[in-house]
Design a protein around this motif. Structure first.
Motif, short mmCIF file in Angstrom:
data_model
loop_
_atom_site.label_atom_id
_atom_site.label_comp_id
_atom_site.label_asym_id
_atom_site.label_seq_id
_atom_site.Cartn_x
_atom_site.Cartn_y
_atom_site.Cartn_z
N LYS A 143 -1.24 2.98 -8.19
CA LYS A 143 -2.15 1.97 -7.64
C LYS A 143 -2.53 0.95 -8.72
N ARG A 179 0.81 -1.21 0.00
CA ARG A 179 0.00 0.00 0.00
C ARG A 179 0.85 1.27 0.00
N TYR A 231 1.61 3.16 -3.35
CA TYR A 231 0.64 3.88 -4.16
C TYR A 231 -0.27 4.81 -3.35
N SER A 232 -0.08 4.87 -2.05
CA SER A 232 -0.95 5.72 -1.22
C SER A 232 -0.15 6.90 -0.67
#
Length: 779
Positions: free
Chosen positions: A412, A386, A389-390
């Motif tokens: 993402k 995660r 892409y976050s």
């Protein structure tokens, strides 16, 4: 007044099942099918009818999960046993099992669209009547009809009369070869009929099939013609478009098929979950754009998805995928959230109820194995990455610029796609290795590109069909040319990915634990030849390839079965189509370092094409003659005995290479299709012809295996090609009897199939593929 306190009540615990009950029901169904398949006692429907009654009584009495599981196992076992019992009751089965063949006249209904495979057109027929001699049988099962390729085939739904020869379907005769007999058995086909030349198939009546399936056949023909219009000058790209839209792979060139296979993207050519999912997505988007609500879009999409499966020929993979997509969309109709595990279990139950033999299909196992891996691994893997892409959790989303939003979204998509591809690869890799001896690490990247291109091709083809329906042929042709570009890009990327270092690995899990030895495999290639030499240490060699049909059906799968992705060298014995006809297409895939050929010039077009292909790819071509010696890997030597460099002959068989391999103190003599002329020259040459094993074919028009020649060679074993037709390629019984009277053991490949020679310094063992007793010589 003091208030009496009461202890807080503990909320009841929620017990979560690890699996929903439907999963256990699916396991029970699989157990019942496996028992019916492998336990002889459970092969009879009577046994399972009693089990069904017992399971039903238990369930009705106790209303528990255990009774339901017993009933489900018994019900699916009964269905599977009934399928096998139908084949057992085929009236001529005992005679066919004994190897008999017989002339028959069959009247029946064509069940599928005929397909051209190899040298014949094939289609299943539901028997109405079968006549042989004075006996007539009615409605007694299904047969597979093989019609000569130059004969006009019937259509689906035609009622036909077939004149031909009834025989038992032939199974695999070589390692790695597709077992067509087992496949036909699992399709419910009891026998096959080879139709006679000229007049073997007569159409008595048309339009007797299922009207919906007939509509699907006509629609499929129209779609194939529409999406490939104006692409006649690009047959490879047109075939790729048809394969991706309809799953028809018959016209895909071998080198393109191989590129997609080795890049792990061959699934884009078979109508599977990818295609059905893309079609469902396209339908959903179109219906939603037209203003349909979620329930309406789902209700309209389900029958259209199943009709698409029907368009593709009602292939098992398409049916499985349509069932799963239908269950997922059906959840929207009843306002139930989609459960991946529950949908998989329900789909498995529906598919196995439709055909219990699907459990033993490699495609079915791969489909469900991949989906199980996706449901278990994809989301945890995406969450694990995660951070890639976050944005920072403490950073408000309102502060992100449009460019940052786009970058995080792109990240993402890339991470999610890579995780999904990796999870799918983890689920499919063990099954792919087991069934196909192939692992494709490059597929992790290749699928990201090819799946997107497949989506473009399907969407563009859908638009072309709509334009064709509206008679906007100009727009349809423009869209088809766009699809040509997408198809060409797909072929280019698949080829590029397949050539990456380490793109694919050939490895046979079945050979784990075997003691490595020097091995020679003499494939059963009909009247042709293909021999693989694999030393314990070093690179393999291939001596001849067989013709194109047998190379694809026999030689190439055999090499893959032995874990060979390529060969160090390729020897072409002479310019005979049955021996080297596949060489032009084999050279790009096998990537040999050198090619050995007889001396002189060749009139054979395929021989010249093979040499030109080799030279265009920078492969060294060496012409060897009498006295030349070649060092192979593993300490083996190849000594050429014939022909001399100044030899001239009009027939290719009289110019065939004769060579001897010496390895581990053993000598193997390969005489190809040599006849009287070659054998006489060898006897007069004074060379040492002695060998432990003689591998020989048949001269096209001359005698071979002269008594004086056998006396000079003194072999203990002769491996001889043999075919039932044509007569000049048959092994003469008189020669066999004479050779055996001299103490020579004959392995007739019509009876033995492929023969594997295992060589060690103290032992030479010849093992026939079809179960005849091995031949052993020890020092």
């Amino acid at each position: 007044m003091p208030v009496e306190s009461t202890p807080a009540q503990t909320p009841p615990q929620v017990i979560r099942r690890r699996f929903p009950p439907l999963v256990w029901v699916t396991f029970a169904a699989i157990a019942g099918i496996l028992l019916a398949e492998y336990w002889s006692v459970a092969a009879r429907p009577f046994f399972w009818s009693l089990a069904v009654l017992a399971g039903a009584a238990w369930f009705l009495r106790r209303q528990g999960l255990a009774g339901l599981l017993v009933f489900c196992a018994a019900a699916y076992g009964f269905i599977h046993a009934m399928t096998g019992d139908t084949l057992q009751r085929f009236p001529l089965r005992p005679a066919l099992e004994a190897g008999a063949t017989m002339p028959v006249t069959v009247t029946g209904l064509v069940l599928e669209t005929p397909l051209l495979r190899g040298k014949s057109t094939r289609f299943p027929v539901e028997i109405e009547s079968l006549e042989t001699g004075s006996q007539t049988f009615f409605t007694c099962g299904r047969i597979l009809v093989k019609l000569p390729a130059d004969a006009a085939p019937p259509r689906y739904g035609d009622r036909v009369r077939i004149l031909g020869t009834l025989r038992k379907p032939e199974g695999a005769r070589n390692p790695g070869q597709f077992d067509s007999a087992d496949w036909l058995r699992r399709q419910g086909i009891a026998a096959e009929v080879q139709a006679t030349l000229g007049g073997g198939c007569t159409v008595l009546e048309s339009g007797r099939g299922n009207p919906l399936k007939a509509l699907a056949c006509r629609s499929r023909d129209w779609i194939a013609a529409t999406v490939t219009a104006e692409l006649e000058d690009a047959p490879a790209e047109a075939a790729a478009v048809k394969a991706m839209v309809l799953g028809t792979q018959e016209q895909i060139p071998e080198e393109i098929d191989l590129a997609f296979l080795n890049s792990g993207t061959l699934h884009v050519f078979s109508v599977s979950g990818l295609h059905v999912g893309l079609v469902a997505l396209i339908l959903w988007q179109v219906l939603r754009a037209l203003g349909c609500g979620r329930r309406t879009a789902a209700a309209l999409s389900i029958p259209l998805i199943f009709f698409y499966a029907l368009l593709t020929g009602w292939q098992s993979s398409a049916v499985r995928s349509a069932v799963m997509a239908g269950l997922a969309l059906g959840g929207l109709l009843v306002d139930r959230p989609a459960s991946m595990t529950g949908n998989l279990a329900a789909a498995a139950l529906v598919v196995l109820a439709w055909d219990t033999q699907q459990l033993f299909s490699a495609g079915c196992q791969l489909s469900f194995g991949t989906l199980i891996a996706l449901s278990c691994l994809s989301q945890p893997m995406i969450r694990a990455f995660r951070r890639l892409y976050s944005p920072d959790d403490f950073l408000p989303r309102e502060l992100l610029t449009n460019r940052q939003e786009w970058l995080y979204g792109a990240r993402k998509w890339i991470v999610s796609s890579m995780c999904i591809s990796l999870a799918a690869g983890i689920g499919s890799a063990p099954l792919t290795l087991w069934h196909f001896q192939l692992a494709t690490p490059v597929a992790l990247v290749a699928n990201l590109v090819l799946i997107v291109l497949a989506g473009f091709i399907l969407s563009t083809a859908f638009a072309s069909m709509v334009a064709g329906l509206c008679s906007w042929h100009g727009l349809s042709h423009v869209l088809n040319h766009a699809n040509w570009a997408f198809a060409r890009a797909s072929i280019w990327f698949a080829t590029a990915f397949s050539h990456w270092p380490g793109a694919y690995v050939k490895w046979n899990l079945r050979t784990l634990g075997e003691t490595p030895v020097d091995r020679v495999t003499v494939y059963d290639a009909g009247e042709g030849a293909a021999v693989e030499f694999t030393p314990q240490q070093g690179q393999a060699w291939l001596f001849d390839t067989g013709d194109p049909f047998r190379y694809r059906a026999v030689t190439s799968p055999g090499l893959g079965f032995h874990g060979l992705a390529g060969v160090s060298g390729l020897l072409l014995s002479h310019g005979d189509h049955e021996h080297v006809g596949a060489a032009p297409e084999a050279i790009p895939g096998l990537r040999p370092d050198q090619i050995i050929a007889p001396p002189g010039r060749f009139r054979s077009p395929m021989f010249r094409a093979a040499l030109e292909t080799a030279q265009s790819r920078g492969v060294s071509v060496r012409q060897l003659g009498t006295g030349d010696v070649l060092d192979l890997d593993g300490g083996a030597t190849l000594r050429v005995l014939f022909p001399p460099r100044d030899w001239t002959a009009s027939l290719a068989d009289d110019r065939a290479l004769v060579w001897k391999i010496e390895q581990d103190g053993w000598r193997l003599l390969f005489v190809s299709d040599a006849g009287f002329t070659t054998e006489s020259w060898l006897l007069a040459s004074g060379q040492d012809l002695r060998a432990d094993v003689l591998i020989k074919g048949r001269h096209a028009g001359d005698v071979s295996g002269l008594p004086d020649f056998l006396d000079a060679v003194q072999p203990g074993l002769a491996i001889c090609t043999n075919v039932p037709f044509p007569s000049e390629e048959q092994l003469p019984p008189a020669w066999v009897a004479d050779a055996r009277s001299r103490g020579l053991v004959i392995f007739d490949q019509l009876a033995t199939g492929a023969v594997t020679l295992r060589l060690t310094p103290g032992r030479l063992e010849a093992v026939p593929f079809l179960g005849q007793r091995p031949w052993v010589r020890e020092k």
